[in-house]
Design a protein around this motif. Structure first.
Motif, PDB file in Angstrom:
ATOM      1  N   GLY A   1      36.591  40.859  45.318  1.00  0.00           N
ATOM      2  CA  GLY A   1      37.222  41.827  44.425  1.00  0.00           C
ATOM      3  C   GLY A   1      36.793  41.534  43.003  1.00  0.00           C
ATOM      4  N   THR A   2      37.252  42.322  42.073  1.00  0.00           N
ATOM      5  CA  THR A   2      36.828  42.120  40.682  1.00  0.00           C
ATOM      6  C   THR A   2      37.751  41.117  39.985  1.00  0.00           C
ATOM      7  OG1 THR A   2      38.162  43.915  39.798  1.00  0.00           O
ATOM      8  CG2 THR A   2      35.962  44.501  40.628  1.00  0.00           C
ATOM      9  N   GLY A   3      37.586  40.979  38.696  1.00  0.00           N
ATOM     10  CA  GLY A   3      38.397  40.034  37.921  1.00  0.00           C
ATOM     11  C   GLY A   3      39.892  40.225  38.141  1.00  0.00           C
ATOM     12  N   HIS A   4      40.314  41.473  38.273  1.00  0.00           N
ATOM     13  CA  HIS A   4      41.746  41.725  38.510  1.00  0.00           C
ATOM     14  C   HIS A   4      42.227  41.085  39.813  1.00  0.00           C
ATOM     15  CE1 HIS A   4      41.617  44.888  35.410  1.00  0.00           C
ATOM     16  NE2 HIS A   4      42.911  44.700  35.363  1.00  0.00           N
ATOM     17  N   ALA A   5      41.384  41.085  40.824  1.00  0.00           N
ATOM     18  CA  ALA A   5      41.768  40.461  42.096  1.00  0.00           C
ATOM     19  C   ALA A   5      41.913  38.954  41.882  1.00  0.00           C
ATOM     20  CB  ALA A   5      40.737  40.765  43.176  1.00  0.00           C
TER      21      ALA A   5
ATOM     22  N   VAL B   1      36.896  35.611  32.542  1.00  0.00           N
ATOM     23  CA  VAL B   1      36.084  36.740  33.028  1.00  0.00           C
ATOM     24  C   VAL B   1      34.914  37.030  32.081  1.00  0.00           C
ATOM     25  CG1 VAL B   1      36.108  39.224  33.556  1.00  0.00           C
ATOM     26  CG2 VAL B   1      37.966  37.765  34.375  1.00  0.00           C
ATOM     27  N   CYS B   2      35.194  37.021  30.788  1.00  0.00           N
ATOM     28  CA  CYS B   2      34.147  37.376  29.809  1.00  0.00           C
ATOM     29  C   CYS B   2      33.484  36.162  29.183  1.00  0.00           C
ATOM     30  CB  CYS B   2      34.752  38.217  28.697  1.00  0.00           C
ATOM     31  SG  CYS B   2      34.628  39.958  29.074  1.00  0.00           S
ATOM     32  N   SER B   3      33.853  34.984  29.612  1.00  0.00           N
ATOM     33  CA  SER B   3      33.334  33.799  28.910  1.00  0.00           C
ATOM     34  C   SER B   3      32.530  32.854  29.807  1.00  0.00           C
ATOM     35  CB  SER B   3      34.489  33.025  28.250  1.00  0.00           C
ATOM     36  OG  SER B   3      35.512  32.743  29.186  1.00  0.00           O
TER      37      SER B   3
ATOM     38  N   SER C   1      32.119  38.496  37.907  1.00  0.00           N
ATOM     39  CA  SER C   1      30.725  38.337  38.308  1.00  0.00           C
ATOM     40  C   SER C   1      29.779  39.147  37.425  1.00  0.00           C
ATOM     41  CB  SER C   1      30.585  38.823  39.758  1.00  0.00           C
ATOM     42  OG  SER C   1      31.206  40.094  39.907  1.00  0.00           O
ATOM     43  N   GLN C   2      30.306  40.194  36.787  1.00  0.00           N
ATOM     44  CA  GLN C   2      29.447  41.204  36.163  1.00  0.00           C
ATOM     45  C   GLN C   2      29.257  41.004  34.675  1.00  0.00           C
ATOM     46  OE1 GLN C   2      32.610  41.566  37.085  1.00  0.00           O
ATOM     47  NE2 GLN C   2      33.701  43.171  36.004  1.00  0.00           N
ATOM     48  N   LYS C   3      29.566  39.800  34.197  1.00  0.00           N
ATOM     49  CA  LYS C   3      29.465  39.564  32.749  1.00  0.00           C
ATOM     50  C   LYS C   3      28.353  38.540  32.510  1.00  0.00           C
ATOM     51  CE  LYS C   3      33.641  41.734  32.342  1.00  0.00           C
ATOM     52  NZ  LYS C   3      34.225  42.657  31.413  1.00  0.00           N
ATOM     53  N   CYS C   4      28.702  37.318  32.079  1.00  0.00           N
ATOM     54  CA  CYS C   4      27.645  36.349  31.738  1.00  0.00           C
ATOM     55  C   CYS C   4      26.926  35.815  32.968  1.00  0.00           C
ATOM     56  CB  CYS C   4      28.233  35.193  30.931  1.00  0.00           C
ATOM     57  SG  CYS C   4      29.044  35.735  29.447  1.00  0.00           S
TER      58      CYS C   4
HETATM   59  C1  LIG Z   1      38.934  39.000  29.836  1.00  0.00           C
HETATM   60  C2  LIG Z   1      39.014  39.910  31.009  1.00  0.00           C
HETATM   61  N1  LIG Z   1      39.877  39.622  32.001  1.00  0.00           N
HETATM   62  C3  LIG Z   1      39.971  40.396  33.091  1.00  0.00           C
HETATM   63  C4  LIG Z   1      39.188  41.521  33.232  1.00  0.00           C
HETATM   64  C5  LIG Z   1      39.314  42.364  34.464  1.00  0.00           C
HETATM   65  O1  LIG Z   1      38.152  42.297  35.206  1.00  0.00           O
HETATM   66  P1  LIG Z   1      37.689  43.465  36.218  1.00  0.00           P
HETATM   67  O2  LIG Z   1      37.505  44.704  35.414  1.00  0.00           O
HETATM   68  O3  LIG Z   1      36.417  42.914  36.778  1.00  0.00           O
HETATM   69  O4  LIG Z   1      38.758  43.612  37.211  1.00  0.00           O
HETATM   70  C6  LIG Z   1      38.285  41.857  32.226  1.00  0.00           C
HETATM   71  C7  LIG Z   1      37.446  43.050  32.362  1.00  0.00           C
HETATM   72  O5  LIG Z   1      36.690  43.420  31.503  1.00  0.00           O
HETATM   73  C8  LIG Z   1      38.196  41.025  31.079  1.00  0.00           C
HETATM   74  O6  LIG Z   1      37.343  41.297  30.090  1.00  0.00           O
END
Ligand SMILES: Cc1ncc(COP(=O)(O)O)c(C=O)c1O
Length: 423
Positions: A114-118, A219-221, A241-244
């Motif tokens: 899942g994404t960062g939210h997961a 997530v962004c660092s 996964s989709q950032k750095c």
């Molecule tokens: C600092 C941070 N935390 C959490 C998230 C959530 O990640 P995602 O959109 O991949 O669920 C983001 C998304 O940009 C984010 O920048």
């Protein structure tokens, strides 16, 4: 069409008679409607669309960033079964790669599907039991969201806030932790809505001294700025996964310390989510030296992230952090020469991976964004949450953090401002 009707008609009759035996009479119009619907949704759109086509764009907003070509190639490899030994081996390689990226010796690393939210939800759902006090450092929308999410898991949430564009000092955190003695302290290392970098210096020790687990959003660092999970005493980390890391969205790097695992083991009730229960997901990842099916791992996304982590290891964390730092300086040299200013006043509070730029008086920020997309196929973004309408956000992340991309962003700003007569 006639064939479809032939197939459907007996099914409808069966449904009607089954319903009738339970005292339910299926309306006669169902038969007519169902066959009409099959005709109503035909496949003519297929002829109009043909093969999928995606425009080429340079993604220099807060994410996703462009994935590394090697990552995209890995994603195109043939599927394996999610429990096949070669695939489990790839998952092991990912756990190993994560240990390097996060700087931990903990065996408890994995990728949440899942994404960062997961990742965020997995952290809260597993670390927090109903009634547990969670101290949330709210420096922007990610802190706010963790507060909302924690309340859904019946946490007793205490929020501390700092002014927009600033971060928490060690003294702020010490006072709050010692006052509230929370079970969990949440901080966001890279707050992408404001462009701030939260220092974690001393916070792990502070948490240990107060029986608190330290949970950090990276997530962004992650991969863009230093992070030492073990040395800094962090207990749980989720990332993106989709950032750095230059991967596709869909897999959230995740880590638990021994202390965090103890808290999980001592829970009185299981986590209120089956989907994100680390006892079960950990079993799929081999945390207890066996492998059980929990869900179908997103095979192609995992290939991609295995390759992304390999690329991180090949470059090395220190050169990677230095590259991000260098590109951040290059960006600001260029933006300053156009008269643009950082939104985050203090340099030590600035996040180098997501840069926030003040929108000058009289400039239409959205027009600059549109001009960049129309003329350069370049994504730059506006603000989010507390910074909406006040800033632009430029991501310098992973594969994209290189001179030609940064220079293109500066050119796009120059052209966008000129278009509005502001240069
Ligand atoms: C600092 C941070 N935390 C959490 C998230 C959530 O990640 P995602 O959109 O991949 O669920 C983001 C998304 O940009 C984010 O920048």
């Amino acid at each position: 069409m006639k064939n479809a009707q032939k197939l459907v008609a007996p099914l409808l009759e069966a449904a009607q008679s089954a319903g009738a035996t339970r005292g339910f009479v299926a309306p006669a119009r169902w038969a007519a409607r169902a066959s009409e619907e099959i005709v109503a949704v035909d496949n003519t759109h297929k002829q109009a669309q043909s093969v999928i086509s995606v425009p080429s764009r340079l993604l220099m907003g807060p994410g996703p960033a462009n994935a590394h070509p090697r990552v995209l190639n890995a994603q195109a490899l043939p599927l394996l079964g999610h429990m096949h030994p070669p695939f489990l081996h790839i998952m092991d390689e990912m756990s190993e790669g994560l240990r390097y990226a996060l700087q931990t010796k903990s065996k408890y690393t994995l990728m949440i599907s899942g994404t960062g939210h997961a990742g965020m939800e997995a952290a809260i759902a597993n670390l927090v039991e109903p009634g547990d006090k969670v101290l949330v450092g709210n420096a922007g929308i990610w802190g706010e969201r963790v507060g909302i999410l924690s309340r859904r898991y019946n946490a007793d949430v205490v929020e501390i806030k700092c002014p927009t564009g600033e971060t928490f000092s060690y003294a702020d955190l010490k006072k709050a932790v010692e006052t509230h003695k929370p079970k969990v302290l949440f901080l966001c290392q890279g707050e992408s809505s404001t462009g701030t970098h939260q220092s974690l210096a001393g916070v792990g020790e502070l948490c240990r001294a107060n029986g608190t687990l330290l949970l950090v959003d990276t997530v962004c660092s992650l991969g863009g700025v230093p992070l030492f999970a073990d040395a800094w005493g962090v207990d749980c980390i989720y990332s993106g996964s989709q950032k750095c890391l230059s991967g596709p969205p869909g897999a959230a790097p995740f880590f638990m310390s021994e202390r965090a695992m103890e808290k999980l083991a001592k829970r009185k009730t299981p986590p209120a989510t089956y989907n994100l229960d680390l006892n079960l997901i950990g079993d799929y990842w081999g945390w207890w030296n066996k492998r059980s099916y929990h869900h179908t791992g997103p095979v192609s996304t995992f290939y991609a992230m295995r390759e992304a982590l390999q690329i991180v290891a090949e470059e090395g964390l220190e050169p990677m952090w230095a590259r991000h730092q260098e590109m951040h300086h290059r960006l600001w040299d260029g933006l300053r020469s156009l008269g643009l200013k950082p939104f985050v006043e203090k340099e030590e509070h600035r996040l180098i991976t997501v840069n926030t730029i003040k929108v000058p008086e009289g400039v239409d920020w959205a027009k600059v964004v549109k001009h960049a997309m129309d003329e350069y196929s370049l994504e730059i973004a506006g603000g989010l949450g507390p910074t909406a309408g006040k800033v632009w956000r430029i991501g310098i992340m992973g594969f994209n953090a290189k001179p030609q991309n940064v220079d293109l962003v500066i050119d796009a700003f120059r052209a966008g401002l000129k278009q509005q007569g502001k240069l």
